[in-house]
Design an enzyme around this catalytic site. Structure first.
Site, PDB file in Angstrom:
ATOM      1  N   GLN A  56       0.797  -1.214   0.000  1.00 48.59           N
ATOM      2  CA  GLN A  56       0.000   0.000   0.000  1.00 48.59           C
ATOM      3  C   GLN A  56       0.836   1.274   0.000  1.00 48.59           C
ATOM      4  O   GLN A  56       0.329   2.333  -0.352  1.00 48.59           O
ATOM      5  CB  GLN A  56      -0.958  -0.022   1.201  1.00 48.59           C
ATOM      6  CG  GLN A  56      -1.998  -1.129   1.050  1.00 48.59           C
ATOM      7  CD  GLN A  56      -2.956  -1.208   2.209  1.00 48.59           C
ATOM      8  OE1 GLN A  56      -2.709  -1.897   3.179  1.00 48.59           O
ATOM      9  NE2 GLN A  56      -4.053  -0.482   2.124  1.00 48.59           N
ATOM     10  N   ARG A 113       3.883  -0.692  12.734  1.00 46.94           N
ATOM     11  CA  ARG A 113       3.583  -1.988  12.120  1.00 46.94           C
ATOM     12  C   ARG A 113       3.770  -1.869  10.615  1.00 46.94           C
ATOM     13  O   ARG A 113       3.163  -1.013   9.967  1.00 46.94           O
ATOM     14  CB  ARG A 113       2.148  -2.416  12.456  1.00 46.94           C
ATOM     15  CG  ARG A 113       1.719  -3.661  11.725  1.00 46.94           C
ATOM     16  CD  ARG A 113       0.358  -4.181  12.210  1.00 46.94           C
ATOM     17  NE  ARG A 113      -0.100  -5.245  11.351  1.00 46.94           N
ATOM     18  CZ  ARG A 113      -1.202  -5.204  10.597  1.00 46.94           C
ATOM     19  NH1 ARG A 113      -1.990  -4.132  10.625  1.00 46.94           N
ATOM     20  NH2 ARG A 113      -1.518  -6.216   9.828  1.00 46.94           N
ATOM     21  N   HIS A 158       0.907  -9.603   3.998  1.00 43.43           N
ATOM     22  CA  HIS A 158      -0.255  -8.710   4.059  1.00 43.43           C
ATOM     23  C   HIS A 158      -0.816  -8.553   2.634  1.00 43.43           C
ATOM     24  O   HIS A 158      -0.555  -7.561   1.955  1.00 43.43           O
ATOM     25  CB  HIS A 158       0.159  -7.359   4.649  1.00 43.43           C
ATOM     26  CG  HIS A 158      -0.968  -6.448   5.032  1.00 43.43           C
ATOM     27  ND1 HIS A 158      -1.075  -5.856   6.273  1.00 43.43           N
ATOM     28  CD2 HIS A 158      -2.054  -6.020   4.339  1.00 43.43           C
ATOM     29  CE1 HIS A 158      -2.161  -5.098   6.321  1.00 43.43           C
ATOM     30  NE2 HIS A 158      -2.772  -5.176   5.139  1.00 43.43           N
ATOM     31  N   ASN A 203      -1.940 -11.352   7.557  1.00 47.94           N
ATOM     32  CA  ASN A 203      -2.959 -10.338   7.818  1.00 47.94           C
ATOM     33  C   ASN A 203      -4.337 -10.801   7.339  1.00 47.94           C
ATOM     34  O   ASN A 203      -4.503 -11.155   6.162  1.00 47.94           O
ATOM     35  CB  ASN A 203      -2.611  -9.034   7.090  1.00 47.94           C
ATOM     36  CG  ASN A 203      -3.609  -7.923   7.393  1.00 47.94           C
ATOM     37  OD1 ASN A 203      -3.672  -7.432   8.510  1.00 47.94           O
ATOM     38  ND2 ASN A 203      -4.408  -7.553   6.402  1.00 47.94           N
ATOM     39  N   GLU A 204      -5.284 -10.833   8.248  1.00 48.55           N
ATOM     40  CA  GLU A 204      -6.701 -11.053   7.935  1.00 48.55           C
ATOM     41  C   GLU A 204      -6.971 -12.175   6.936  1.00 48.55           C
ATOM     42  O   GLU A 204      -7.564 -11.935   5.870  1.00 48.55           O
ATOM     43  CB  GLU A 204      -7.314  -9.763   7.397  1.00 48.55           C
ATOM     44  CG  GLU A 204      -7.237  -8.599   8.363  1.00 48.55           C
ATOM     45  CD  GLU A 204      -7.873  -7.327   7.820  1.00 48.55           C
ATOM     46  OE1 GLU A 204      -7.992  -7.191   6.591  1.00 48.55           O
ATOM     47  OE2 GLU A 204      -8.239  -6.467   8.624  1.00 48.55           O
ATOM     48  N   ASN A 341      -7.858  -6.442  14.065  1.00 45.90           N
ATOM     49  CA  ASN A 341      -8.178  -5.279  13.234  1.00 45.90           C
ATOM     50  C   ASN A 341      -9.660  -5.001  13.392  1.00 45.90           C
ATOM     51  O   ASN A 341     -10.501  -5.825  12.998  1.00 45.90           O
ATOM     52  CB  ASN A 341      -7.877  -5.562  11.757  1.00 45.90           C
ATOM     53  CG  ASN A 341      -6.381  -5.639  11.475  1.00 45.90           C
ATOM     54  OD1 ASN A 341      -5.563  -5.409  12.358  1.00 45.90           O
ATOM     55  ND2 ASN A 341      -6.023  -5.957  10.245  1.00 45.90           N
ATOM     56  N   TYR A 343     -12.823  -2.185  12.873  1.00 47.36           N
ATOM     57  CA  TYR A 343     -13.279  -0.932  12.298  1.00 47.36           C
ATOM     58  C   TYR A 343     -14.734  -0.627  12.620  1.00 47.36           C
ATOM     59  O   TYR A 343     -15.099   0.502  12.861  1.00 47.36           O
ATOM     60  CB  TYR A 343     -13.116  -0.939  10.766  1.00 47.36           C
ATOM     61  CG  TYR A 343     -11.686  -0.871  10.313  1.00 47.36           C
ATOM     62  CD1 TYR A 343     -11.105   0.355   9.980  1.00 47.36           C
ATOM     63  CD2 TYR A 343     -10.898  -2.014  10.221  1.00 47.36           C
ATOM     64  CE1 TYR A 343      -9.782   0.434   9.566  1.00 47.36           C
ATOM     65  CE2 TYR A 343      -9.579  -1.942   9.813  1.00 47.36           C
ATOM     66  CZ  TYR A 343      -9.021  -0.717   9.491  1.00 47.36           C
ATOM     67  OH  TYR A 343      -7.707  -0.646   9.090  1.00 47.36           O
ATOM     68  N   GLU A 415      -5.167  -2.588  13.928  1.00 46.38           N
ATOM     69  CA  GLU A 415      -5.719  -1.617  12.969  1.00 46.38           C
ATOM     70  C   GLU A 415      -7.022  -1.063  13.515  1.00 46.38           C
ATOM     71  O   GLU A 415      -7.878  -1.820  13.979  1.00 46.38           O
ATOM     72  CB  GLU A 415      -6.016  -2.263  11.602  1.00 46.38           C
ATOM     73  CG  GLU A 415      -4.804  -2.571  10.782  1.00 46.38           C
ATOM     74  CD  GLU A 415      -5.151  -3.106   9.394  1.00 46.38           C
ATOM     75  OE1 GLU A 415      -6.225  -2.748   8.851  1.00 46.38           O
ATOM     76  OE2 GLU A 415      -4.346  -3.895   8.869  1.00 46.38           O
ATOM     77  N   TRP A 464      -4.693   2.822  11.898  1.00 46.30           N
ATOM     78  CA  TRP A 464      -4.572   2.645  10.460  1.00 46.30           C
ATOM     79  C   TRP A 464      -5.050   3.932   9.822  1.00 46.30           C
ATOM     80  O   TRP A 464      -6.224   4.241   9.935  1.00 46.30           O
ATOM     81  CB  TRP A 464      -5.420   1.461   9.942  1.00 46.30           C
ATOM     82  CG  TRP A 464      -5.191   1.307   8.462  1.00 46.30           C
ATOM     83  CD1 TRP A 464      -5.836   1.962   7.455  1.00 46.30           C
ATOM     84  CD2 TRP A 464      -4.196   0.479   7.844  1.00 46.30           C
ATOM     85  NE1 TRP A 464      -5.314   1.611   6.241  1.00 46.30           N
ATOM     86  CE2 TRP A 464      -4.302   0.704   6.449  1.00 46.30           C
ATOM     87  CE3 TRP A 464      -3.223  -0.403   8.320  1.00 46.30           C
ATOM     88  CZ2 TRP A 464      -3.470   0.052   5.543  1.00 46.30           C
ATOM     89  CZ3 TRP A 464      -2.420  -1.039   7.412  1.00 46.30           C
ATOM     90  CH2 TRP A 464      -2.547  -0.813   6.035  1.00 46.30           C
ATOM     91  N   GLU A 471      -5.410   2.045  -1.306  1.00 41.90           N
ATOM     92  CA  GLU A 471      -6.372   1.258  -0.537  1.00 41.90           C
ATOM     93  C   GLU A 471      -6.970   0.142  -1.404  1.00 41.90           C
ATOM     94  O   GLU A 471      -8.166   0.094  -1.671  1.00 41.90           O
ATOM     95  CB  GLU A 471      -7.453   2.149   0.066  1.00 41.90           C
ATOM     96  CG  GLU A 471      -7.126   2.641   1.471  1.00 41.90           C
ATOM     97  CD  GLU A 471      -6.795   1.525   2.471  1.00 41.90           C
ATOM     98  OE1 GLU A 471      -7.347   0.427   2.358  1.00 41.90           O
ATOM     99  OE2 GLU A 471      -5.955   1.781   3.360  1.00 41.90           O
ATOM    100  N   TRP A 472      -6.089  -0.746  -1.843  1.00 38.47           N
ATOM    101  CA  TRP A 472      -6.503  -1.932  -2.595  1.00 38.47           C
ATOM    102  C   TRP A 472      -7.444  -1.562  -3.736  1.00 38.47           C
ATOM    103  O   TRP A 472      -7.133  -0.636  -4.480  1.00 38.47           O
ATOM    104  CB  TRP A 472      -7.091  -2.972  -1.640  1.00 38.47           C
ATOM    105  CG  TRP A 472      -6.176  -3.262  -0.466  1.00 38.47           C
ATOM    106  CD1 TRP A 472      -6.435  -3.043   0.853  1.00 38.47           C
ATOM    107  CD2 TRP A 472      -4.823  -3.809  -0.500  1.00 38.47           C
ATOM    108  NE1 TRP A 472      -5.363  -3.426   1.633  1.00 38.47           N
ATOM    109  CE2 TRP A 472      -4.374  -3.893   0.837  1.00 38.47           C
ATOM    110  CE3 TRP A 472      -3.962  -4.236  -1.511  1.00 38.47           C
ATOM    111  CZ2 TRP A 472      -3.101  -4.375   1.183  1.00 38.47           C
ATOM    112  CZ3 TRP A 472      -2.697  -4.724  -1.166  1.00 38.47           C
ATOM    113  CH2 TRP A 472      -2.286  -4.790   0.152  1.00 38.47           C
TER     114      TRP A 472
HETATM  115  C1  FCB Z   1      -7.816  -3.681   6.415  1.00 38.47           C
HETATM  116  C2  FCB Z   1      -6.508  -4.028   5.719  1.00 38.47           C
HETATM  117  C3  FCB Z   1      -5.637  -2.819   5.480  1.00 38.47           C
HETATM  118  C4  FCB Z   1      -6.446  -1.621   5.016  1.00 38.47           C
HETATM  119  C5  FCB Z   1      -7.625  -1.377   5.908  1.00 38.47           C
HETATM  120  C6  FCB Z   1      -8.465  -0.183   5.514  1.00 38.47           C
HETATM  121  O1  FCB Z   1      -8.738  -4.708   6.243  1.00 38.47           O
HETATM  122  O2  FCB Z   1      -5.784  -4.934   6.515  1.00 38.47           O
HETATM  123  O3  FCB Z   1      -4.640  -3.181   4.578  1.00 38.47           O
HETATM  124  O4  FCB Z   1      -6.824  -1.769   3.708  1.00 38.47           O
HETATM  125  O5  FCB Z   1      -8.440  -2.527   5.930  1.00 38.47           O
END
Ligand code: FCB
Length: 538
Positions: A56, A113, A158, A203-204, A341, A343, A415, A464, A471-472
C-alpha cells in the site's frame, strides 16, 4: 435446513477468524463518549503505534530486484481497481522510508507496524534465490526505527504474494503454498529476528479468503454466482480451501519460530508471534434469539483449540477440509497474542428460519444476512468505506468477547481507522481538517480503555494508517491516513489527526476543539484540486 437443527451456528461470511457474536445490551456509550480520552487512561507500558502495509505504500514495483506480484498483475486488468489506480509508484515509501520514519517518530509513537513484500524478498518464492536488495531494504527500515526508539511490529504476509506462485500452482488454493510461506517466514526470522520481537504471520486470512475467492474482488479474482460473476472459481468451496491452507501455513511458520528462533533467547531472537484477524463486531438485527444466534459466532477456535468449531462442520459438511492429528497439534495454541483489526459493527439477521437475499442463505455465509441498517436507520454514522460505520461501543464489545472466549490472551489492536467522507467534497482542505477522524479515534479509544479497565489484556493500539495510500481496489481516493500525500509531489502533509495523535501521546492534552482550530493554512495551499466526486469501493 431441518426444523430441528440446533439453534446455534457460526457466521461464516468472514469465515474462520472473524468474530461475530451477540451483544446482550450495552449501556454507557454516552458516558464514554463524553469523556475526553487521555493517554493516562491506559496502563503503564501500553504501546501506541501506527500501521501500514508494504504494497500500500512502497511503490518501486520493479526496482531493487522485486518481481511482479498478484496486485501488480491484477491492477493491469481494466475495471479491477477504481480509477485504474495501481501500486506501481504508490506513495513511494521505498525511496522515502527515511522521511517516513521521521514522520512516524515525530508522532511520538513507540511502535510501527509494517509488512514485508514477499516478491521483494523472494521474487520467485522458494523456486529462486533470496533477493539481497530486498532484505537490505527492510533491514534498513528496521534499523532506522530502532534508532528512533520505535519497536517494529512485522506482518510477514499482508495480501501481496509473488505472481510466480499464482502462476505455478494457484497460490493459496494449493497446499504447496504452505511450504512457500514457511520458507518466506524463515527468511524473515533469520534476517530480521535479531531485531524484531513482534511477529504477525498473516494479515486477515478471513477477509482475504472471502474477498479474493468468494466475492472475486481481490486477486486472483475467483468466484461463482450468486456472489459474483467471475470466469472461474467456486465461492462456496474455495474460500474454505484457502483459509485451510493459510491456517496451516501460519501454524507451521509459528512452530518453526517456536522451535528454532523464539527459543534462542535474547539478545538474539526470543520474540512472540501472532496472527491478524479482521474482527467486525455483530449485533442481532431483530430482537429475536435467532438473530442473536446469527450474530453469535466466533471462529478463532482452530488456532487455539486445534480444530474447526463443530457447528462449522455441521453446516459445511465435506466442503470443510479436515486437519490431520499432526496438523491439529501445530494449530493448537499457535499464537502468543491475537492481533485484532477492528473498524465497525454490523447487524446480523438469521437466514435459516427467515428468507434472505441470495448469497446470505449459503453455508459459506453462515446463513446470515449482514447489514448496517435497521428500519432505515444506520447503526452508526457512515464513513468513506462502504459497510463501515462509526460504532465506538463495538471496540469494547469485541475486546470483551475475545477476552472471555480466549482466556484473556494478550491482544494488540493492530488496525483501527476512519475513511474520510470528503470524497464528495470539492473543498480539498477538508481532507486536512479531519476532525471526524479525531472524534473516531477518541471515541474508540475511550471504549478500549473501558474494556481494559474491566480486565482485558490489551497491550497496544495502532492507528490505520500513517498516510493516505493505495487502498486496494478503492485505489487512492479512499483515505484513512493521518498524513495527506500530494498526488504530484508525493509530499506528506500532516492532517489535524496527526497533530491530535501527537498531542494525545505527548499528554499535552491538545483536544479536538483546539486541534480543529489549529492552523493548517500553509499546508492547504499546497493541495491541488482533484476530481473526487465518486464513491470508493471495497
Ligand atoms: C484492512 C486491511 C488494510 C487496510 C484497511 C483499511 O482490512 O488490513 O490493509 O486496507 O483494511
Amino acid at each position: 435446513m431441518e426444523a430441528n437443527t440446533p439453534r446455534f451456528y457460526f457466521v461464516f461470511l468472514s469465515l474462520l477468524l472473524s468474530s461475530r457474536f451477540l451483544v446482550e445490551g450495552f449501556s454507557g456509550e454516552e458516558e464514554e463518549e463524553e469523556k475526553d480520552i487521555k493517554i493516562t487512561d491506559f496502563p503503564h507500558g501500553f504501546v501506541f503505534g501506527v500501521s501500514t502495509s508494504a504494497y500500500q505504500i512502497e511503490g518501486a514495483y520493479l526496482e531493487g530486484g522485486k518481481s511482479l506480484n498478484n496486485w501488480d498483475v491484477f491492477s493491469r486488468i481494466q475495471g479491477n481497481i477504481k480509477h485504474g489506480d495501481n501500486g506501481y509508484i504508490s506513495v513511494d515509501d521505498y525511496h522515502r522510508y527515511l522521511e517516513d520514519t521521521e514522520i512516524v517518530h515525530s508522532l511520538g509513537v513507540k511502535a510501527y507496524r509494517l509488512s514485508i513484500s514477499w516478491s521483494r524478498v523472494l521474487p520467485e518464492g522458494r523456486f529462486g534465490q533470496v533477493n539481497p536488495a530486498g532484505v537490505m531494504f527492510y533491514s534498513n527500515v528496521i534499523d532506522k526505527l530502532l534508532l528512533k526508539g520505535i519497536e517494529p511490529f512485522l506482518t510477514i504476509h499482508h495480501h501481496d504474494l509473488p505472481q510466480e506462485l499464482e502462476d505455478r500452482y494457484g497460490a493459496w488454493l494449493s497446499p504447496l503454498m504452505q511450504e512457500d510461506f514457511v520458507h518466506f517466514a524463515e527468511i524473515c526470522f533469520k534476517n530480521f529476528g535479531d531485531r524484531v520481537k513482534y511477529w504477525m504471520t498473516i494479515n486477515e486470512p478471513n477477509l482475504f479468503a472471502n474477498l479474493a475467492y468468494m466475492d472475486g474482488k481481490y486477486p486472483p479474482g475467483r468466484c461463482s454466482l450468486p456472489f459474483g460473476n467471475c470466469s472461474v472459481g467456486n465461492s462456496d468451496i474455495e474460500p474454505l480451501t484457502v483459509m485451510h491452507n493459510m491456517l496451516l501455513a501460519h501454524a507451521k511458520a509459528a512452530k518453526l519460530y517456536r522451535d528454532h528462533f523464539q527459543a534462542i533467547r535474547l539478545p538474539k531472537q526470543g520474540g512472540s508471534i501472532g496472527i491478524v484477524v479482521s474482527a467486525t463486531m455483530f449485533e442481532p438485527l431483530r430482537d429475536d434469539p435467532i438473530d442473536q444466534e446469527a450474530a453469535n459466532r466466533a471462529s478463532l477456535d482452530p488456532l487455539l483449540f486445534g480444530d474447526y468449531p463443530p457447528e462449522m462442520r455441521h453446516y459445511l459438511g465435506s466442503n470443510l477440509p479436515c486437519f490431520s492429528p499432526e496438523e491439529t497439534k501445530y494449530i493448537e495454541g499457535s499464537i502468543d497474542f491475537i492481533a485484532v483489526n477492528h473498524y465497525t459493527t454490523l447487524y446480523a439477521k438469521d437466514c435459516l428460519h427467515s428468507n434472505c437475499t441470495a448469497g446470505a442463505d449459503h453455508a459459506i455465509k453462515g446463513y446470515a444476512y449482514i447489514t448496517g441498517e435497521r428500519d432505515g436507520v444506520f447503526i452508526g454514522e457512515p464513513t468513506g468505506m462502504p459497510e463501515c460505520y462509526v460504532v465506538p461501543r463495538g471496540m469494547e464489545n469485541i475486546v470483551d468477547y475475545l477476552k472471555k472466549r480466549y482466556h484473556n490472551m494478550p491482544m494488540f489492536v493492530t488496525e483501527n481507522g476512519y475513511a474520510s467522507l470528503e470524497l464528495q467534497d470539492a473543498q480539498m482542505k477538508n481532507l486536512l481538517h479531519d476532525s471526524k477522524r479525531i472524534e473516531f479515534h477518541k471515541a474508540y479509544l475511550a471504549f478500549l480503555a473501558r474494556a481494559i479497565r474491566k480486565g482485558a489484556d490489551v497491550r497496544g493500539y495502532f492507528v490505520w494508517t500513517l498516510m493516505d495510500d493505495f487502498e486496494w481496489i478503492s485505489g487512492y481516493r479512499m483515505r484513512l491516513g493521518m498524513y495527506y500525500v500530494h498526488p504530484q509531489t508525493l509530499n506528506r502533509i500532516p492532517k489535524l489527526s496527526a497533530q491530535w495523535y501527537e498531542g494525545f501521546l505527548s499528554s499535552n492534552g491538545l483536544n479536538n476543539k483546539e486541534a480543529t482550530n489549529a492552523s493548517l493554512l500553509k499546508d492547504e495551499n499546497a493541495i491541488v484540486s482533484e476530481p473526487v466526486n465518486e464513491t470508493a469501493e471495497i
